[in-house]
Structure formats: structure tokens, C-alpha cells
Design a protein around this motif. Structure first.
Motif, PDB file in Angstrom:
ATOM      1  N   LEU A   1      34.771  41.155  30.616  1.00 16.00           N
ATOM      2  CA  LEU A   1      34.044  41.559  31.958  1.00 16.00           C
ATOM      3  C   LEU A   1      33.812  40.327  32.970  1.00 16.00           C
ATOM      4  N   VAL A   2      33.202  39.318  32.350  1.00 15.42           N
ATOM      5  CA  VAL A   2      32.937  38.118  32.867  1.00 15.42           C
ATOM      6  C   VAL A   2      34.028  37.525  33.722  1.00 15.42           C
ATOM      7  N   ASP A   3      35.060  37.245  32.776  1.00 15.59           N
ATOM      8  CA  ASP A   3      36.254  36.769  33.418  1.00 15.59           C
ATOM      9  C   ASP A   3      36.751  37.342  34.445  1.00 15.59           C
ATOM     10  N   ALA A   4      36.990  38.782  34.365  1.00 13.80           N
ATOM     11  CA  ALA A   4      37.504  39.613  35.330  1.00 13.80           C
ATOM     12  C   ALA A   4      36.729  39.381  36.622  1.00 13.80           C
ATOM     13  N   LEU A   5      35.445  39.339  36.415  1.00 15.00           N
ATOM     14  CA  LEU A   5      34.675  39.471  37.762  1.00 15.00           C
ATOM     15  C   LEU A   5      34.954  37.954  38.505  1.00 15.00           C
ATOM     16  N   TRP A   6      34.832  36.945  37.767  1.00 15.11           N
ATOM     17  CA  TRP A   6      35.210  35.528  38.086  1.00 15.11           C
ATOM     18  C   TRP A   6      36.514  35.671  38.775  1.00 15.11           C
ATOM     19  N   ALA A   7      37.741  36.230  38.306  1.00 15.01           N
ATOM     20  CA  ALA A   7      38.932  36.242  38.663  1.00 15.01           C
ATOM     21  C   ALA A   7      38.888  36.943  40.129  1.00 15.01           C
ATOM     22  N   ALA A   8      38.107  38.145  40.041  1.00 15.50           N
ATOM     23  CA  ALA A   8      38.087  39.134  41.146  1.00 15.50           C
ATOM     24  C   ALA A   8      37.286  38.435  42.345  1.00 15.50           C
ATOM     25  N   TRP A   9      36.292  37.454  41.876  1.00 14.90           N
ATOM     26  CA  TRP A   9      35.510  36.767  43.171  1.00 14.90           C
ATOM     27  C   TRP A   9      36.590  35.816  43.751  1.00 14.90           C
ATOM     28  N   ASP A  10      37.210  35.216  42.758  1.00 15.85           N
ATOM     29  CA  ASP A  10      38.163  34.097  43.511  1.00 15.85           C
ATOM     30  C   ASP A  10      39.148  34.703  44.293  1.00 15.85           C
ATOM     31  N   SER A  11      39.847  36.019  43.885  1.00 17.27           N
ATOM     32  CA  SER A  11      40.507  36.711  44.717  1.00 17.27           C
ATOM     33  C   SER A  11      40.231  37.122  46.138  1.00 17.27           C
ATOM     34  N   LEU A  12      38.771  37.478  46.179  1.00 23.40           N
ATOM     35  CA  LEU A  12      37.913  37.936  47.412  1.00 23.40           C
ATOM     36  C   LEU A  12      37.810  36.707  48.243  1.00 23.40           C
ATOM     37  N   ALA A  13      37.382  35.466  47.636  1.00 20.83           N
ATOM     38  CA  ALA A  13      36.986  34.553  48.337  1.00 20.83           C
ATOM     39  C   ALA A  13      38.279  33.806  49.019  1.00 20.83           C
ATOM     40  N   ALA A  14      39.392  33.933  48.530  1.00 25.01           N
ATOM     41  CA  ALA A  14      40.543  33.331  49.068  1.00 25.01           C
ATOM     42  C   ALA A  14      41.058  34.186  50.278  1.00 25.01           C
ATOM     43  N   HIS A  15      40.780  35.476  50.476  1.00 22.98           N
ATOM     44  CA  HIS A  15      40.982  36.088  51.624  1.00 22.98           C
ATOM     45  C   HIS A  15      39.780  36.737  52.344  1.00 22.98           C
ATOM     46  N   LYS A  16      38.769  35.792  52.690  1.00 25.29           N
ATOM     47  CA  LYS A  16      37.389  36.031  53.506  1.00 25.29           C
ATOM     48  C   LYS A  16      37.474  37.337  54.460  1.00 25.29           C
ATOM     49  N   LEU A  17      38.428  37.044  55.559  1.00 22.18           N
ATOM     50  CA  LEU A  17      38.262  37.816  56.539  1.00 22.18           C
ATOM     51  C   LEU A  17      38.482  39.348  55.902  1.00 22.18           C
ATOM     52  N   ARG A  18      39.781  39.332  55.411  1.00 23.61           N
ATOM     53  CA  ARG A  18      40.354  40.502  54.877  1.00 23.61           C
ATOM     54  C   ARG A  18      39.343  41.455  54.064  1.00 23.61           C
ATOM     55  N   SER A  19      38.414  40.567  53.157  1.00 24.49           N
ATOM     56  CA  SER A  19      37.494  41.225  52.279  1.00 24.49           C
ATOM     57  C   SER A  19      36.557  41.874  52.928  1.00 24.49           C
ATOM     58  N   GLY A  20      35.959  40.841  53.908  1.00 27.54           N
ATOM     59  CA  GLY A  20      34.858  41.269  54.768  1.00 27.54           C
ATOM     60  C   GLY A  20      35.103  42.553  55.562  1.00 27.54           C
ATOM     61  N   LEU A  21      36.372  42.551  56.102  1.00 29.19           N
ATOM     62  CA  LEU A  21      36.526  43.901  56.775  1.00 29.19           C
ATOM     63  C   LEU A  21      36.531  45.126  55.812  1.00 29.19           C
TER      64      LEU A  21
END
Length: 411
Positions: free
Chosen positions: A3-23
């Protein structure tokens, strides 16, 4: 995949597309914020209504004299003298399961002053038992007793606002004030209240902030009144432990209708019924606001599903590579669910902050009471996460079911 690895990977994916994730998170944020603010306003309103009803007395029935124009009042007085001590005696004698019946006399003041100030306050003559039937918490001193009433004592109990107007920061107990031409000694001060005036389902509930209470007999003997006005402003009736306020109200209404010759110069108020009406109104409000908040969450869920489907398309080749090096379908599915979970959780946290802010703004700007509870935060955040997971389920299944060979060929 852990779970921890999956969440870190999810965080990296969201951080790579900040505007899209924020919207994408905006829908969840507004939905959760709407839920938090709606529940806090509803809880505050319910607490406010409950405090007003408790002030009136849950076991009480209140007979209140109505106000009329002078011309209408002259016609009414040909049939009825208004709410009077005759009504008090009749209720005590004829209505069963009654613990107490106390009158309240309203005095019309043309001046209220002390040696240091003046005020505009309501003045009432009440029984020494009045404080037992309605909520009148004291901040200092005492309420007057039977001997004060028997001896027509010139004493009074005043509200916190009246005390400030007349005596400022000075200690009011033992001081004297003048109502019309009668001097009264202050023997008690009521606890301060937040609001000056309120109502429940259209029934006014006066604040005690600027009220003065004196013995009923003192009011009768030492103050003049308009002969056309009702002798009493109110009669408060306390039902017994086994009595029903609604049944008592029906009996009182029938009795007074006969005594007043059919003249409806009074109204019978049942606080218990007002509470139920208030709760019904609150339920309707909660349903309407819940639907609005639900729509916001649904829009947020659609946004998450849309962005996750776009991510599946963007990461098709990456999914093929992971499958080729040994990743299982459940690993791919878990990774995309972790991403949707992270999106909805971050949106929910932002929504909690927004909802608390809205509740604070409403409380300060509109003057409405609001109560933010832990249960409302947990409920809204939980619903947000659930919507996020459900919205991410289809994209996750679609990503897991991709053919590895075709995924590797994808540009």
C-alpha cells in the motif's frame, strides 16, 4: 504491491500533473465543503431551537394574549376581558394532570432609570414559581420568593443587558432602579444570553437580556394598566410527569373558548409541538442541502473517472512494460485505485478546510449558530473517499485487462 509503495507512486503521478490533479479535486472539495457546512449549519440551528424550546419548557403549555388594534379591541372586550386570573383559576380546577399554573403580567414602562443610567427593557410581574417553570438561570443573587410576593415587595430580577445599561461595570445587587414611579431593589441578575430576540416556527421567544421581573402582586398593586388590554400577558401551565402537553393544550383551548365567549383573543402554544415542527423543517433543509452536496460529489466522481481514463490511455505502454516484467493484473488494478483514492482523499481534506471556513463565515457574517462536529468531518471525508474509489474502479479494471503485447505496441 504494498500500500505504501502504491500511494507513493500515486503521489508521484499526481505531482507530475499538478494543474490537472488540482482541477480534478475541485469537485470533491466543493462536495465535501458543502456537506460540512450544511451539517454544521443544521446542527447549530437544531441546538439553537432546542435551547429556545428548553427556555419555554418541554412540559409546558403557554396561553399568550394576542395583540389587536384599539378598535378591534373594543369590540372584543364586549365578549371577553382577555386572559385573566379567572382563566388561571378555571385551568387549575378543570384541567387534569397539571402541576402548576402561573400568570405573567406585562407592565408598560414609560421610563426605566437608575442613578447612573437608563434603559429600554420589558417589565413583567410574575409568580415566585415562574423560574421553576421556565429557564431563567441566575448569574448572581436570587429570584424573589413567596414572602416577597405576599408582602408586595419592591424587588426585581434583571437581565444582563439591563444591568449593563443601568449600572455599567458596577455590582448591581442591592442597587435600586426606577420603573415609572416605583423604586425597586435588585436582588438577582440573570445569566447573559447570546441573542436579543428569536423565534421558533413563527412563535416569538423573547431574550432575557433586557427584561425586568418583579413580584406579580407588586405589579398588580403598584402599576397602572390600560383597562382595554388583557389583564395578563401569559399563563404558563406545567403538565405532570404522566401528563401530555398536547392533551392539556386541547383541554385548555376548549375551556378558554367557552370562558371567552368564542373570542380568539389568546393563542395556545405547545413547545413540544414547536420542537417537532422545527425538526421537520430541519429535515427538509438537510435533504435539500444533502442533494446539492451529493450532486457536487457526483460531479467530482465523474471528474476522477475521466482523469483516470485519460491516465490509462497515457500509461498504456508503461502498463505493458510492467506486465512484461511480471506485474500481475491485481497490481495494475491496485495502482490505479490507489491513485483515485489519493485524489479523493486530498480533495476531501481540502473540502473539510473549505467547509469549516464557510461555517465560520456564516456564523460571523449572518449571525447563525454553527456547530462543526467530528462525525460530520468523518462522514463527508468517508463519502468522498468512497466516491473516489467507485469512480476509479472502472478505469482500474480497464487498465488491468489491457493485453500486454498490444500495450507494448501502443505509441
Amino acid at each position: 504491491m504494498r500500500l505504501v509503495d502504491a500511494l507513493w507512486a500515486a503521489w508521484d503521478s499526481l505531482a507530475a500533473h499538478k494543474l490537472r490533479s488540482g482541477l480534478t479535486m475541485l469537485g470533491m472539495m466543493f462536495g465535501v465543503g458543502a456537506v460540512i457546512s450544511m451539517l454544521s449549519i443544521g446542527a447549530g440551528a437544531e441546538a439553537d431551537v432546542m435551547s429556545l424550546i428548553e427556555r419555554m419548557g418541554m412540559r409546558n403549555v403557554v396561553v399568550r394574549a394576542k395583540s389587536f388594534d384599539p378598535d378591534d379591541l373594543k369590540e372584543l372586550r364586549k365578549k371577553s376581558i382577555g386572559v385573566s386570573m379567572r382563566d388561571v383559576a378555571a385551568i387549575e380546577e378543570a384541567v387534569p394532570d397539571i402541576d402548576a399554573v402561573v400568570p405573567r403580567l406585562e407592565i408598560e414602562p414609560y421610563k426605566i432609570l437608575s442613578t447612573t443610567g437608563k434603559t429600554e427593557s420589558a417589565v413583567f410581574g410574575v409568580s415566585h414559581r415562574h423560574a421553576d417553570l421556565v429557564e431563567l438561570p441566575l448569574a448572581a443573587g436570587r429570584f424573589f420568593d413567596r414572602s416577597d410576593e405576599t408582602n408586595h415587595a419592591q424587588v426585581c430580577v434583571i437581565g444582563a443587558g439591563t444591568a449593563r445599561d443601568l449600572f455599567g461595570a458596577e455590582w448591581p445587587l442591592g442597587r435600586r432602579l426606577k420603573v415609572n414611579d416605583v423604586w425597586l431593589e435588585v436582588v438577582g441578575v440573570l445569566a447573559a444570553e447570546g441573542s436579543e430576540k428569536a423565534e421558533v416556527e413563527g412563535v416569538a421567544v423573547a431574550s432575557t437580556e433586557r427584561e425586568i421581573y418583579l413580584p406579580f402582586t407588586t405589579g398588580l398593586r403598584k402599576f397602572e394598566r390600560d383597562p382595554l388590554e388583557s389583564p395578563l400577558a401569559e399563563i404558563v401551565i406545567r403538565t405532570g410527569e404522566d401528563g401530555s402537553p398536547r392533551e392539556a393544550a386541547a383541554a385548555v383551548d376548549g375551556l378558554l373558548n367557552r370562558l371567552h365567549g368564542g373570542a380568539r383573543d389568546y393563542e395556545v402554544i405547545v413547545p413540544e409541538a414547536l420542537l417537532e415542527q422545527g425538526q421537520q423543517t430541519q429535515r427538509i433543509f438537510d435533504i435539500v442541502m444533502g442533494c446539492i452536496a451529493g450532486i457536487s460529489l457526483l460531479v467530482g466522481g465523474i471528474g476522477i473517472m475521466n482523469i483516470m481514463l485519460a491516465s490509462v490511455l497515457e500509461q498504456t505502454r508503461e502498463i505493458g512494460v510492467r506486465r512484461a516484467v511480471g506485474a500481475r493484473r491485481r497490481d495494475i488494478r491496485f495502482q490505479f485505485l490507489a491513485t483515485s483514492f489519493a485524489l479523493s482523499l486530498l480533495g476531501g481534506i481540502a473540502g473539510v478546510t473549505l467547509g469549516i471556513a464557510i461555517a465560520g463565515i456564516v456564523a460571523s457574517w449572518a449571525g447563525w449558530p454553527t456547530v462543526v462536529t467530528a462525525s460530520s468531518i468523518l462522514l463527508s471525508t468517508g463519502v468522498s473517499v468512497a466516491v473516489g474509489l467507485v469512480s476509479g474502479l472502472y478505469p482500474a479494471v480497464r487498465a488491468a485487462n489491457l493485453n500486454p503485447i498490444e500495450a507494448l505496441r501502443h505509441d
